[in-house]
Scaffold this motif. Structure first.
Motif, short mmCIF file in Angstrom:
data_model
loop_
_atom_site.label_atom_id
_atom_site.label_comp_id
_atom_site.label_asym_id
_atom_site.label_seq_id
_atom_site.Cartn_x
_atom_site.Cartn_y
_atom_site.Cartn_z
N VAL A 26 0.82 -1.21 0.00
CA VAL A 26 0.00 0.00 0.00
C VAL A 26 0.86 1.26 0.00
N LYS A 27 2.04 1.20 0.57
CA LYS A 27 2.95 2.35 0.56
C LYS A 27 3.59 2.53 -0.83
N ALA A 28 3.95 1.42 -1.47
CA ALA A 28 4.67 1.49 -2.74
C ALA A 28 3.75 1.53 -3.96
N ASP A 29 2.61 0.85 -3.90
CA ASP A 29 1.78 0.68 -5.10
C ASP A 29 0.31 0.48 -4.73
N PRO A 30 -0.35 1.49 -4.17
CA PRO A 30 -1.75 1.33 -3.77
C PRO A 30 -2.67 1.04 -4.95
N GLY A 31 -2.30 1.47 -6.14
CA GLY A 31 -3.10 1.18 -7.32
C GLY A 31 -3.19 -0.32 -7.60
N TYR A 32 -2.14 -1.05 -7.24
CA TYR A 32 -2.16 -2.50 -7.40
C TYR A 32 -3.25 -3.13 -6.53
N LEU A 33 -3.37 -2.66 -5.30
CA LEU A 33 -4.41 -3.18 -4.42
C LEU A 33 -5.80 -2.81 -4.94
N PHE A 34 -5.93 -1.60 -5.48
CA PHE A 34 -7.20 -1.20 -6.09
C PHE A 34 -7.52 -2.13 -7.24
N TRP A 35 -6.54 -2.42 -8.08
CA TRP A 35 -6.73 -3.34 -9.20
C TRP A 35 -7.16 -4.73 -8.71
N CYS A 36 -6.52 -5.21 -7.65
CA CYS A 36 -6.87 -6.54 -7.11
C CYS A 36 -8.33 -6.60 -6.70
N VAL A 37 -8.81 -5.55 -6.05
CA VAL A 37 -10.20 -5.52 -5.60
C VAL A 37 -11.15 -5.35 -6.79
N ALA A 38 -10.81 -4.45 -7.71
CA ALA A 38 -11.67 -4.17 -8.87
C ALA A 38 -11.81 -5.38 -9.77
N SER A 39 -10.80 -6.22 -9.82
CA SER A 39 -10.85 -7.41 -10.67
C SER A 39 -11.33 -8.64 -9.91
N ASP A 40 -11.63 -8.46 -8.63
CA ASP A 40 -12.05 -9.55 -7.74
C ASP A 40 -10.98 -10.62 -7.61
N CYS A 41 -9.74 -10.24 -7.81
CA CYS A 41 -8.61 -11.15 -7.64
C CYS A 41 -8.33 -11.35 -6.15
N ALA A 42 -8.54 -10.28 -5.38
CA ALA A 42 -8.25 -10.35 -3.95
C ALA A 42 -9.15 -9.40 -3.18
N SER A 43 -9.34 -9.72 -1.94
CA SER A 43 -10.00 -8.80 -1.02
C SER A 43 -8.93 -8.30 -0.05
N ILE A 44 -9.21 -7.17 0.58
CA ILE A 44 -8.23 -6.58 1.49
C ILE A 44 -8.88 -6.33 2.85
N ASP A 45 -8.04 -6.24 3.87
CA ASP A 45 -8.58 -6.02 5.22
C ASP A 45 -8.90 -4.54 5.43
N ASP A 46 -9.52 -4.23 6.55
CA ASP A 46 -9.99 -2.87 6.83
C ASP A 46 -8.87 -1.84 6.86
N ALA A 47 -7.70 -2.22 7.39
CA ALA A 47 -6.59 -1.28 7.45
C ALA A 47 -6.13 -0.88 6.05
N LEU A 48 -6.04 -1.85 5.14
CA LEU A 48 -5.66 -1.54 3.77
C LEU A 48 -6.78 -0.83 3.04
N ASP A 49 -8.01 -1.20 3.34
CA ASP A 49 -9.17 -0.58 2.70
C ASP A 49 -9.16 0.92 2.92
N ALA A 50 -8.86 1.35 4.13
CA ALA A 50 -8.84 2.78 4.44
C ALA A 50 -7.78 3.49 3.60
N ALA A 51 -6.59 2.91 3.49
CA ALA A 51 -5.51 3.54 2.73
C ALA A 51 -5.82 3.54 1.24
N VAL A 52 -6.35 2.45 0.72
CA VAL A 52 -6.66 2.37 -0.71
C VAL A 52 -7.84 3.29 -1.04
N SER A 53 -8.80 3.40 -0.14
CA SER A 53 -9.93 4.31 -0.36
C SER A 53 -9.46 5.74 -0.48
#
Length: 111
Positions: A26-53
């Motif tokens: 999330v520090k280096a590449d938050p867009g990657y986590l957004f991509w993971c969620v948008a593609s339903d490849c992965a879900s993220i926990d609440d702590a990451l959700d806040a940062a990605v949001s």
């Protein structure tokens, strides 16, 4: 249903960030986590959700680009269990209201 779960303090076991923690990603590449969620490849926990949001709110051009690419590839997940768009949910989350103080409300204490 997402195939992977990314935890802020867990080690990722797939993709280009394999071997890194969720916090590192999330520090280096938050867009990657957004991509993971948008593609339903992965879900993220609440702590990451806040940062990605927060990242998604500040980077709407990039979030829209990611969504467009996923749609083009047929990998975009337009719904989830609730029928809501998981990626757009990041962008649409209401921002918390600022606290009401004498500085933000001229009528504060005028009663």
């Amino acid at each position: 249903m997402a195939r992977h779960r990314i935890l802020h303090d867990g080690i990722v076991d797939f993709g280009k960030h394999k071997g890194k923690s969720g916090d590192d990603i999330v520090k280096a590449d938050p867009g990657y986590l957004f991509w993971c969620v948008a593609s339903d490849c992965a879900s993220i926990d609440d702590a990451l959700d806040a940062a990605v949001s927060e990242w998604a709110r500040r980077n709407t051009k990039e979030t829209n680009r990611i969504i467009a690419v996923l749609k083009q590839k047929g990998a975009y997940n337009p719904g989830g269990v609730s029928g809501n768009n998981p990626a757009q949910a990041f962008v649409d989350k209401p921002k918390p209201a600022p606290p009401v103080t004498a500085d933000t409300n001229p009528n504060w204490g005028s009663w």
